[in-house]
Design an enzyme around this catalytic site. Structure first.
Site, mmCIF file in Angstrom:
data_model
loop_
_atom_site.group_PDB
_atom_site.id
_atom_site.type_symbol
_atom_site.label_atom_id
_atom_site.label_comp_id
_atom_site.label_asym_id
_atom_site.label_seq_id
_atom_site.Cartn_x
_atom_site.Cartn_y
_atom_site.Cartn_z
ATOM 1 N N HIS A 1 -18.720 -5.498 9.601
ATOM 2 C CA HIS A 1 -17.759 -6.205 10.451
ATOM 3 C C HIS A 1 -18.390 -6.514 11.805
ATOM 4 O O HIS A 1 -19.526 -6.157 12.097
ATOM 5 C CB HIS A 1 -16.451 -5.417 10.612
ATOM 6 N N CYS B 1 -20.792 -3.547 19.361
ATOM 7 C CA CYS B 1 -19.918 -3.894 18.222
ATOM 8 C C CYS B 1 -19.745 -5.399 18.095
ATOM 9 O O CYS B 1 -19.172 -5.884 17.122
ATOM 10 C CB CYS B 1 -18.546 -3.234 18.367
ATOM 11 N N HIS C 1 -22.559 -5.367 11.851
ATOM 12 C CA HIS C 1 -23.052 -4.011 11.596
ATOM 13 C C HIS C 1 -22.062 -3.435 10.573
ATOM 14 O O HIS C 1 -21.218 -4.183 10.068
ATOM 15 C CB HIS C 1 -23.114 -3.178 12.883
ATOM 16 N N HIS D 1 -20.032 0.183 8.360
ATOM 17 C CA HIS D 1 -19.548 1.565 8.345
ATOM 18 C C HIS D 1 -19.215 2.012 6.924
ATOM 19 O O HIS D 1 -18.907 1.194 6.069
ATOM 20 C CB HIS D 1 -18.273 1.704 9.190
ATOM 21 N N ASP E 1 -14.416 -3.092 -0.190
ATOM 22 C CA ASP E 1 -15.670 -2.371 -0.422
ATOM 23 C C ASP E 1 -16.840 -3.333 -0.625
ATOM 24 O O ASP E 1 -16.752 -4.262 -1.433
ATOM 25 C CB ASP E 1 -15.539 -1.463 -1.658
ATOM 26 N N HIS E 2 -17.940 -3.066 0.092
ATOM 27 C CA HIS E 2 -19.137 -3.898 0.026
ATOM 28 C C HIS E 2 -18.830 -5.341 0.407
ATOM 29 O O HIS E 2 -19.427 -6.280 -0.119
ATOM 30 C CB HIS E 2 -19.815 -3.803 -1.353
ATOM 31 N N GLU F 1 -13.561 5.458 10.924
ATOM 32 C CA GLU F 1 -14.659 4.493 11.033
ATOM 33 C C GLU F 1 -15.976 5.262 11.044
ATOM 34 O O GLU F 1 -16.976 4.861 10.440
ATOM 35 C CB GLU F 1 -14.513 3.684 12.311
#
Lengths: 136, 136, 136, 136, 136, 136
Positions: free
Chosen positions: B16, B35, B41, B43, B81-82, B126
């Site tokens: 994100h 950020c 980047h 998480h 996810d991913h 996070e």
């Protein structure tokens, strides 16, 4: 004299994508599955450096852990934290950022700056359930 | 009858970027710091659903945890996810994917599918050191 | 508008001793056991601040987590880390540094500097198996 | 026959100070930083004993884990828990209680009481992010 | 005066089976799935007691944590550790040992022995990903 | 070429009992203590497979972690999860299901299906505080 291994853990958060540019999109998807998402995904990486050497009798230290932590921040965390490994990191311009390859890159970066009298090993967690060690 | 809260934890890995398109690049960087990296980047997110209701005397269950896990996979994990939250998820096309907003989105997705007799609350990690709860 | 709770975790390492100066040595030992050791003992404390407020629609934040982390470092970590709570910390000159009292002291230090529109709560881990929350 | 390593984890909470009495106060502070605080600080130590040997075909055990746990409590936990390592522990009267040296001391204490047919190794966590292993 | 919540965590390992004797084998399997295995399965349970009350100004304690730990061992751990909940525990002779019901049973056992001035709440982990709280 | 070790963690929940049928009840109780409970007890087992080999330059992988995870599910998790190791698992019909023996059985099951060019090692957690590795 006594040889001891000392360990320091740090972390960084990064985006990446697994992709082989010499393969078709279909083959990339077959091999890398959802890790091949062209829009990237990401992880909280945990990196542990194991450093083995003699205990200094004046300090009781193998290595100053603050110095090791600072070195990890300078060479690894500042380079990769909140970055896109494929796009922002020179090291992965032509190297697939698999956990294996990231660990090898981290090892090489630290090896250049830690004296030869110390053995080092990298453990890198991509998730709590997937991790690698280098060298073996 | 007895009211109990049950909790189920699942995880997803996503990329994100925090960014307000109505602001200048400079202001975005001042507010969101690293950020705001335009290359993203990522998480490892951990999501916990707390669901509160009566214990069914036939089963000893408040809610079938497999059903809750399946619902989280269908509505949350498969969706995020991913993925790149900004680019791949309809929900964040016009909404900044802060941890707070991701938790609200997850709550709304689950709230539509879990009967009103059950209260629900979302905890979203996070990182191990940064997390949120919604509703309060 | 949406109210969300955000949490930030930090840690510090400190020595302390539980002792009531108005009691005899025998009574202190009966009540506090090995925690009364006159030569001190110590812990790795983990402190979590929970802060509840409205989500800002411009940022998606309840509160800038970097600002919260910096405030915790300024007010809590710099004050207590690698210190003897009884000898080095003004706050415990006349207050027994039980986990309960440390949590109340941390709450009061942060409450003075965090605006009233935000509710705050402290969770303090003395060990993985012993921890406290304040206020209730 | 099959050789297996078995591991047992225990913990203790202790105060300590890093200090070399042959050095000036200034040099101690330069080398040990905040770990040199004359009023002590402390940690929750986690100690893991790895013991390697043959599996006994009658029991399926390499070593009775209750016996190993009891030995760790007798030799390590009772000696160091809720103690000041510098002041209360004979072993550190003339030895700096660095994590490295504490691990060596623990190894020597256990080595005397565990039969030679078993190899042993100590892992000692000072914090989640700093730990050591001995022997290498 | 100040109200604080204190928490103590203990663990036990037990076997159990989810089963409703008024239902057919087929219905039991449909509802409870692999948790209905007639030969049992088991878990490492983690139980946390949250106890809320006033801080005693003489001790800085809400409640003596050693006393709370001893009470948990006497009433919960000794009763359930290394037991089959269905066969060995009187409390589950006619009650399905779901995580919800185990938490209620633990609450009732402790509630009888902890003075009414203290509120208590039980958190029970069946696995890291499945847990419950009672009362809500 | 570069050799790297990769690790994958999975978990299963099972009941078991430690017992040597050639011994008297009294001797079994002396040796195995509460682990000898005839009505069984159980654990949440965590199993980690370490696999060492060359990094494939086309993928950056030593081994496809999804393939390793699937293999662990097929050979280990499906066989033991929510089972009674003594009663439901062929492998322990004549073998005491100590953590040591379970790890050896898991190793042998995986060794048959993972090519010889890869070294493998099993780490098996019975509890957070008791675990084993095989081979050494």
């Amino acid at each position: 004299m006594s040889r001891v291994s000392v360990f320091r853990k740090e972390h960084f958060n990064a985006a990446h994508r697994l992709h082989n540019p010499e393969w078709s999109g279909q083959k990339n998807e077959e091999v890398f599955g959802k890790c091949n998402n062209p829009n990237w995904h990401g992880h909280n990486y945990e990196v542990i450096v194991k450093l083995t050497g003699e205990v200094d009798t004046n300090t009781g230290y193998v290595y100053d852990m603050k110095k090791l932590s600072d070195l990890m921040k300078e060479l690894v965390i500042n380079r990769f934290d909140h970055k896109n490994l494929n796009l922002d990191a020179e090291e992965f311009k032509d190297l697939n950022p698999s956990t294996e390859n990231i660990a090898i890159v981290i090892y090489n970066l630290l090896r250049e700056r830690i004296e030869d009298e110390y053995e080092i090993k990298i453990t890198l967690y991509e998730t709590e359930r997937n991790f690698v060690e280098y060298p073996v």
